[in-house]
Design a protein around this motif. Structure first.
Motif, PDB file in Angstrom:
ATOM      1  N   CYS A  62       1.433   6.682  -6.877  1.00  9.33           N
ATOM      2  CA  CYS A  62       0.282   7.488  -7.318  1.00  9.33           C
ATOM      3  C   CYS A  62       0.491   8.964  -7.010  1.00  9.33           C
ATOM      4  O   CYS A  62       0.160   9.827  -7.830  1.00  9.33           O
ATOM      5  CB  CYS A  62      -1.000   6.997  -6.647  1.00  9.33           C
ATOM      6  N   THR A  63       1.041   9.258  -5.845  1.00 10.55           N
ATOM      7  CA  THR A  63       1.245  10.657  -5.451  1.00 10.55           C
ATOM      8  C   THR A  63       2.330  11.309  -6.307  1.00 10.55           C
ATOM      9  O   THR A  63       2.184  12.467  -6.719  1.00 10.55           O
ATOM     10  CB  THR A  63       1.593  10.748  -3.955  1.00 10.55           C
ATOM     11  N   GLY A  66     -11.002   3.361  -1.670  1.00 17.22           N
ATOM     12  CA  GLY A  66     -10.777   2.217  -0.787  1.00 17.22           C
ATOM     13  C   GLY A  66     -10.817   2.624   0.675  1.00 17.22           C
ATOM     14  O   GLY A  66     -11.337   1.887   1.527  1.00 17.22           O
ATOM     15  N   LEU A  69      -5.825   7.624 -10.106  1.00 16.98           N
ATOM     16  CA  LEU A  69      -5.365   6.533  -9.235  1.00 16.98           C
ATOM     17  C   LEU A  69      -5.557   6.874  -7.758  1.00 16.98           C
ATOM     18  O   LEU A  69      -5.954   6.013  -6.962  1.00 16.98           O
ATOM     19  CB  LEU A  69      -3.903   6.198  -9.535  1.00 16.98           C
ATOM     20  N   LEU A  70      -5.277   8.121  -7.385  1.00 20.73           N
ATOM     21  CA  LEU A  70      -5.488   8.534  -5.995  1.00 20.73           C
ATOM     22  C   LEU A  70      -6.972   8.525  -5.633  1.00 20.73           C
ATOM     23  O   LEU A  70      -7.333   8.220  -4.490  1.00 20.73           O
ATOM     24  CB  LEU A  70      -4.882   9.916  -5.737  1.00 20.73           C
ATOM     25  N   TYR A 120      -7.641   5.015  -4.746  1.00 15.94           N
ATOM     26  CA  TYR A 120      -7.037   4.715  -3.446  1.00 15.94           C
ATOM     27  C   TYR A 120      -7.904   5.281  -2.315  1.00 15.94           C
ATOM     28  O   TYR A 120      -8.199   4.595  -1.333  1.00 15.94           O
ATOM     29  CB  TYR A 120      -5.622   5.308  -3.389  1.00 15.94           C
ATOM     30  N   VAL A 143       2.256   1.719  -3.557  1.00  9.44           N
ATOM     31  CA  VAL A 143       1.201   2.197  -4.453  1.00  9.44           C
ATOM     32  C   VAL A 143       0.890   3.666  -4.180  1.00  9.44           C
ATOM     33  O   VAL A 143       0.793   4.476  -5.110  1.00  9.44           O
ATOM     34  CB  VAL A 143      -0.070   1.322  -4.312  1.00  9.44           C
ATOM     35  N   LEU A 144       0.735   4.020  -2.916  1.00  3.56           N
ATOM     36  CA  LEU A 144       0.421   5.406  -2.566  1.00  3.56           C
ATOM     37  C   LEU A 144       1.549   6.346  -2.983  1.00  3.56           C
ATOM     38  O   LEU A 144       1.292   7.429  -3.524  1.00  3.56           O
ATOM     39  CB  LEU A 144       0.144   5.529  -1.062  1.00  3.56           C
ATOM     40  N   LEU A 181       0.831  -1.208   0.000  1.00  3.48           N
ATOM     41  CA  LEU A 181       0.000   0.000   0.000  1.00  3.48           C
ATOM     42  C   LEU A 181       0.864   1.256   0.000  1.00  3.48           C
ATOM     43  O   LEU A 181       0.541   2.238  -0.679  1.00  3.48           O
ATOM     44  CB  LEU A 181      -0.933   0.017   1.210  1.00  3.48           C
TER      45      LEU A 181
END
Length: 134
Positions: A67-68, A90, A83-84, A87, A63-64, A60
């Motif tokens: 994306c950021t 979720g 993408l964010l 996220y 991925v975060l 996670l």
């Protein structure tokens, strides 16, 4: 086939405002990503408490972080915002499932809206794609 979208140049004030509005939530997300990569005990405890396995924390965080970073690069900012949004969706789903109060549900929604607002302020092409009244 490309759409012929005419855009007005972005004013310096709007561009600065867009970057300020974009960088503030992005800084928070980068901090969150780093905390997931470092995995201090409070992050592990909270992640397990909300029903996720400790093994998902590192993925996670990666991925975060990815994306950021995509969101902060002008050429990939639209992809990063999409993408964010997923996220943060979720996060909303997790907090709806637990429902420990409205803050946990609304915070990611407002956070996503702020991300998009920052992007809209700094990207004239995105503003031109939306059906605004002129």
């Amino acid at each position: 086939m490309q759409a012929n979208v005419q855009t007005a140049p972005v004013s310096k004030g709007m561009l600065w405002a867009g970057w300020i509005v974009s960088v503030l939530p992005a800084a928070f997300l980068l901090l969150d990503a780093v905390m997931k990569l470092v995995k201090p005990p409070f992050v592990v405890n909270e992640t397990v408490r909300i029903g996720y396995s400790e093994s998902v924390i590192l993925p996670l965080g990666i991925v975060l972080l990815a994306c950021t970073v995509l969101y902060l690069i002008p050429q990939t900012s639209g992809l990063g915002a999409i993408l964010l949004t997923g996220y943060l969706g979720g996060a909303v789903a997790t907090h709806v499932r637990l429902f420990e109060g409205w803050f946990g549900v609304f915070f990611p929604v407002v956070f996503g809206a702020v991300l998009w607002a920052g992007l809209l302020l700094r990207d004239a092409r995105l503003r031109a794609l939306l059906p605004w009244r002129r």
